[in-house]
Write an enzyme that holds these catalytic residues in place. Structure first.
Site, PDB file in Angstrom:
ATOM      1  N   GLU A 299       0.843  -1.200   0.000  1.00 23.96           N
ATOM      2  CA  GLU A 299       0.000   0.000   0.000  1.00 23.96           C
ATOM      3  C   GLU A 299       0.880   1.252   0.000  1.00 23.96           C
ATOM      4  OE1 GLU A 299      -2.371  -0.616   3.537  1.00 23.96           O
ATOM      5  OE2 GLU A 299      -3.006  -2.577   2.801  1.00 23.96           O
TER       6      GLU A 299
ATOM      7  N   SER B 144      -5.796  -4.305   1.285  1.00 25.54           N
ATOM      8  CA  SER B 144      -6.256  -5.697   1.282  1.00 25.54           C
ATOM      9  C   SER B 144      -5.099  -6.567   1.761  1.00 25.54           C
ATOM     10  CB  SER B 144      -6.660  -6.120  -0.138  1.00 25.54           C
ATOM     11  OG  SER B 144      -7.707  -5.337  -0.648  1.00 25.54           O
ATOM     12  N   GLU B 145      -4.900  -6.601   3.066  1.00 23.07           N
ATOM     13  CA  GLU B 145      -3.720  -7.308   3.577  1.00 23.07           C
ATOM     14  C   GLU B 145      -3.735  -8.796   3.247  1.00 23.07           C
ATOM     15  OE1 GLU B 145      -4.993  -4.724   5.074  1.00 23.07           O
ATOM     16  OE2 GLU B 145      -3.230  -3.456   5.285  1.00 23.07           O
TER      17      GLU B 145
ATOM     18  N   PHE C 206       2.114  -1.460   8.702  1.00 22.71           N
ATOM     19  CA  PHE C 206       2.440  -1.581  10.130  1.00 22.71           C
ATOM     20  C   PHE C 206       2.371  -3.070  10.492  1.00 22.71           C
ATOM     21  CE2 PHE C 206       1.322   2.829   9.981  1.00 22.71           C
ATOM     22  CZ  PHE C 206       1.920   3.448  11.080  1.00 22.71           C
TER      23      PHE C 206
ATOM     24  N   ASP D  62       1.341  -4.447  13.034  1.00 22.46           N
ATOM     25  CA  ASP D  62       0.068  -4.791  13.682  1.00 22.46           C
ATOM     26  C   ASP D  62      -0.918  -5.388  12.678  1.00 22.46           C
ATOM     27  OD1 ASP D  62       0.348  -2.724  16.333  1.00 22.46           O
ATOM     28  OD2 ASP D  62       1.396  -2.150  14.508  1.00 22.46           O
TER      29      ASP D  62
ATOM     30  N   HIS E 207      -0.637   0.409  16.549  1.00 22.37           N
ATOM     31  CA  HIS E 207       0.367   0.796  15.556  1.00 22.37           C
ATOM     32  C   HIS E 207       1.765   0.791  16.160  1.00 22.37           C
ATOM     33  CE1 HIS E 207      -3.231   2.152  13.451  1.00 22.37           C
ATOM     34  NE2 HIS E 207      -2.507   2.259  12.348  1.00 22.37           N
TER      35      HIS E 207
END
Ligand SMILES: Cc1ncc(C[n+]2csc(CCOP(=O)(O)OP(=O)(O)O)c2C)c(N)n1
Ligand SMILES: [Mg+2]
Lengths: 328, 331
Positions: A29, A59-60, A83, A85, A129
């Site tokens: 991204e 869209s991880e 990140f 997380d 984060h």
């Protein structure tokens, strides 16, 4: 020797490998023209173009899944999770798919891929984060885990991760991005699985990772200056493969072992280190094994609270000094 | 529509043979599960053979198949031999994956069978990646990804379709709508009537619904979609309406399904339907009977080989985690 920031070393490592191997491609991204939200990928899009450097939607699962599918069919893809997380959003892809597929297929599928991510606390970003997720990844068989502490290691370990034939997670520490350091000229590769003795010493061994390495080094200087304690600092560099040998050898010389971890207490990577030391280094031990960690709570955003949670130079130095005094 | 396409007699018979082999294999696998030779779990594809056969018949040898835990049909349809599949179901060292995968993870990379995935929806993004790789390498390969109706409600489905459409990758997504997830009807938990086709517009794709029990109709949409993907026209999403003859898995009798519904679908069994059509076209009964007898013999021979296979070598427990063949995580 050139001086680079840790941030610049990320792009330099990727560029070094993209120059050398046209099968290396990179998605994530805001990584393209925008250069990454942490500016870690600046210049790559201009240099390698839209076929090799591709922006994705948010869209991880698709990012990590696509990286896996590309790796199993002949590419050497790199995926960025903005990140660390956000690994939680794609954990099925990481833990169930990427980590297990080679084993489940008895070696039919190879996954030469890299997942890079901004990891760690200290920036007041709050609990979602700021996490240090390297211990999550370390716990899953089938993932290699890298967490560099210097620009030179960032470049060299990134290169090794991209060349590695197996899945590697590269944890880039957010608090280190602006740190400057010398980087060797020419091609630079640091093999996975080799810890670095960042400061030799004889009274105790302090094992640290990523942003905790500079803190451990500063604590060691203070211990030397203020208490005449000679602390050896080991920069672990990679969690898997783990260089247990370097730790056990150091422990054999010093007799005392500390870990410095910014992760919450329970089952952080240091728990594995002290378990190995207790089992295989027992005869070397002159004192209890001590883990210096964050407490078992999420990271708070307020400066006072976050600083209290993460091991500070003061806490590291004070803990080492107190435990050494007790053992005398 | 069906029957209009130019499919040779040989190709029709090949697809019929694939369906019969799948059915014969699955029926035997079920018996062997009840006998305790097949352990763990199985998810059989009885009733859904036309989807596997129709698509496999439209694929190039180097195309990629991604499928689910209900993946025996798709693995067989790509030409993977039966004996190592049986051996894998039996947990033998001679299994397709040495006993490390089992029924839900059948994979044979050399046949383009890129894996059977047991987390619902997970393989859709992975198939996008394989298609992206083919696009990048300009290899002309297509990734075909099969999944159930239930997978259309998981996030990975939507992430994968959007990314595939945005990147125009050569991927064909095939929803085998067998009307049920495990024990719950898809219609009772889905906001639209056609779980896949009604979502296609959201990704700029055509809504394609096909009779998944008509191997020729399936073959036709498969060819159109695969050829278009190969030509660079981007992905497709196809919903094939079908029905599983048995329960979801293991010994599930499927009692949650109304009798009349089951009977209606059994009457639309894809294999007798295609058989009747072939006979009407002049294929001789003896030729079809030979195909059926050969399938029965092949399944029996494969079972015998698999039964004779060795247990896994204990030394393999810690092999093939990494590319060096081992699993070392420390020095
Ligand atoms: C993420 C996830 N949730 C739940 C399950 C348990 N599960 C396995 S199969 C299945 C039903 C899937 O239905 P469908 O997608 O229609 O495929 P079918 O079994 O009908 O072929 C469920 C709920 C799973 N494997 N993965
Ligand atoms: Mg279903």
């Amino acid at each position: 020797m050139a001086e680079l920031t840790y941030r610049q070393a990320v792009a330099a490592g990727i560029a070094q490998e993209m120059d050398r191997d046209p099968l290396v491609v990179f998605i994530g991204e805001d990584i393209g023209a925008a250069g990454g939200v942490f500016k870690t990928t600046e210049g790559l899009f201009e240099r390698f173009g839209p076929e090799r450097i591709r922006d994705t939607p948010i869209s991880e699962q698709a990012i990590v899944g696509a990286v896996m599918g590309a790796a199993m069919t002949g590419l050497r893809p790199i995926g960025e999770l903005m990140f660390s997380d956000f690994f939680a959003v794609a954990w099925d892809m990481v833990a169930n798919q990427i980590a297990k597929t080679r084993y489940m297929t008895d070696g039919q599928v190879s996954l030469p891929l890299v997942l890079r991510t901004a990891n760690g606390g200290g920036l007041r970003f709050g609990a979602q984060h700021s996490q240090s997720v390297e211990s999550w990844a370390m716990a899953i068989p089938g993932l290699k885990v890298v967490a560099p502490s210097t620009p030179a290691d960032m470049l060299g370990l990134m290169a090794a991760a991209i060349r590695d034939p197996d899945p590697v997670i590269v944890c880039e520490h957010k608090a280190l991005f602006a740190v400057k350091g010398e980087v060797p000229d020419g091609e630079h590769v640091v093999p996975l699985g080799q810890a670095r003795i960042a400061r030799p010493g004889s009274d105790c061994t302090i094992v640290a990772l990523a942003a905790m390495v500079p803190r451990a080094l500063e604590a060691a200087e203070r211990l030397a200056a203020e208490a005449g304690i000679s602390a050896e600092v080991i920069d672990l560099r990679t969690l898997i493969p783990l260089d247990a040998r370097t730790i056990l050898d150091s422990l054999a010389r010093t007799g005392r072992l500390f870990t410095v971890e910014e992760n919450p207490r329970v089952l952080g990577w240091g728990a594995e280190i002290v378990s190995i030391a207790a089992d295989e280094g027992f005869d070397s031990l002159d004192a209890p094994l001590v883990r210096i960690t964050a407490p078992q709570v999420p990271l708070a955003s307020a400066a006072v609270l976050e600083d209290l949670a993460m091991p500070s130079v003061e806490r590291i130095a004070a803990t080492v000094r107190r435990r050494l005094d007790e053992a005398r | 529509m069906a029957g209009e396409l130019s499919v040779s007699r040989d190709a029709r018979l090949a697809m019929y043979r694939t369906m019969v082999e799948c059915r014969t294999f699955e029926e035997r696998a079920q018996q062997l599960f009840f006998e305790g030779l097949v352990r763990g779990t199985t998810h059989l594809g009885n009733g859904q053979e036309a989807v596997a056969a129709g698509f496999a018949g439209a694929m190039r040898a180097d195309d990629y198949t991604f499928c689910t835990y209900r993946g025996h049909n798709h693995t067989l349809a790509r030409g993977v031999p039966m004996a190592p599949i049986f051996a894998e179901l039996f947990g033998r060292g001679s299994g397709l994956m040495g006993g490390k995968g089992g029924s839900m993870h059948l994979t044979s990379v050399e046949h383009g069978a890129m894996g059977s995935y047991a987390i619902v929806g997970a393989h859709l993004p992975i198939a996008v990646g394989a298609a992206w790789s083919a696009q990048y390498r300009k290899s002309g390969q297509v990734a075909v990804c099969f999944f159930g109706d239930g997978a259309t409600n998981i996030g990975a489905f939507h992430e994968a379709l959007n990314l595939a459409a945005v990147w125009r990758v050569p991927a064909v997504f095939v929803c085998e709508n067998n009307q049920y997830m495990e024990y719950t009807a898809i219609g009772s938990v889905t906001a639209v009537e056609r779980p896949a086709a009604d979502r296609a517009a959201a990704y700029g794709l055509e809504a394609i619904v096909v009779d998944g029990n008509d191997v020729r109709a399936v073959h036709e949409v498969a060819r159109t979609a695969i050829d278009a993907a190969r030509a660079g026209d981007g992905p497709a999403l196809i919903e094939a309406l079908t029905y599983r003859h048995g329960g979801h898995s293991r010994a599930d009798p499927g009692k949650y399904r109304p009798d009349a519904e089951v009977q209606a679908w059994l009457a639309r069994d894809p294999i007798p339907a295609e058989r009747a059509r072939l006979l009407a076209e002049g294929v001789r009964e003896a030729e079809l009977a030979r195909i059926e007898a050969e399938a029965t013999a092949a399944v029996a021979a494969a079972e015998a080989i698999a039964r004779d296979g060795p247990e896994p070598d204990p030394a393999t427990l810690e092999t093939e985690l990494w590319s060096d063949g081992g699993s070392a995580w420390r020095n």
